[in-house]
Design a protein around this motif. Sequence first.
Motif: not given
Length: 172
Positions: A77-84, A89-90, A148-153
């Motif tokens: 599963r792809a997750y979009a970039a989270a600029p905040l 993208p991950m 897990s803090a580095q991963a998609p929220v």
Amino acid sequence: MTTAALRPAPQPTRDSTAAPVRFARRRDAAALVALSRPFARSGALRERPGSFYVSDAADFLVVDAPDGTLAGCLGLRAYAAAPLTGHQPMGVLFNFCVGSRSQGHGVGARLLYAALARARTLSLAALFTATTGTGDLFLRHGFAPASSAQAPVAWADSLDPRRNSTVLSRAL
């Protein structure tokens, strides 16, 4: 991000008689359930309803067994970039399983190699996974323990702390 030293991932064995890795289709949902069920019952995979496999079939890479069942599957599963948060993208690998009759024949390595290639095609900066096992296959392919803090929220928030999973990541 914590990653292992970058080195080329081992190439899977090229067996001309082996079924190719392909994208799952909605009609593969029952086979995905059947393949995943023993792993979910053992606690190696998270239990998911059949409707999950129908709605998310396109997220799965699969290999067909000679008898028409699935030899193995791996979700990406792809997750979009989270600029905040500064996240690029991950992607997340999930529901990785290889049927008992297909284990030890390179199916898992072929699925993982295909997932890495797909992640690069999607321009993902990193891949994450959580495992309750040793993670040896991931480690051999350049993954390393991560927070897990580095991963998609959304994915990190869905992790069940009672499963005591190890989070692994790999930069792409």
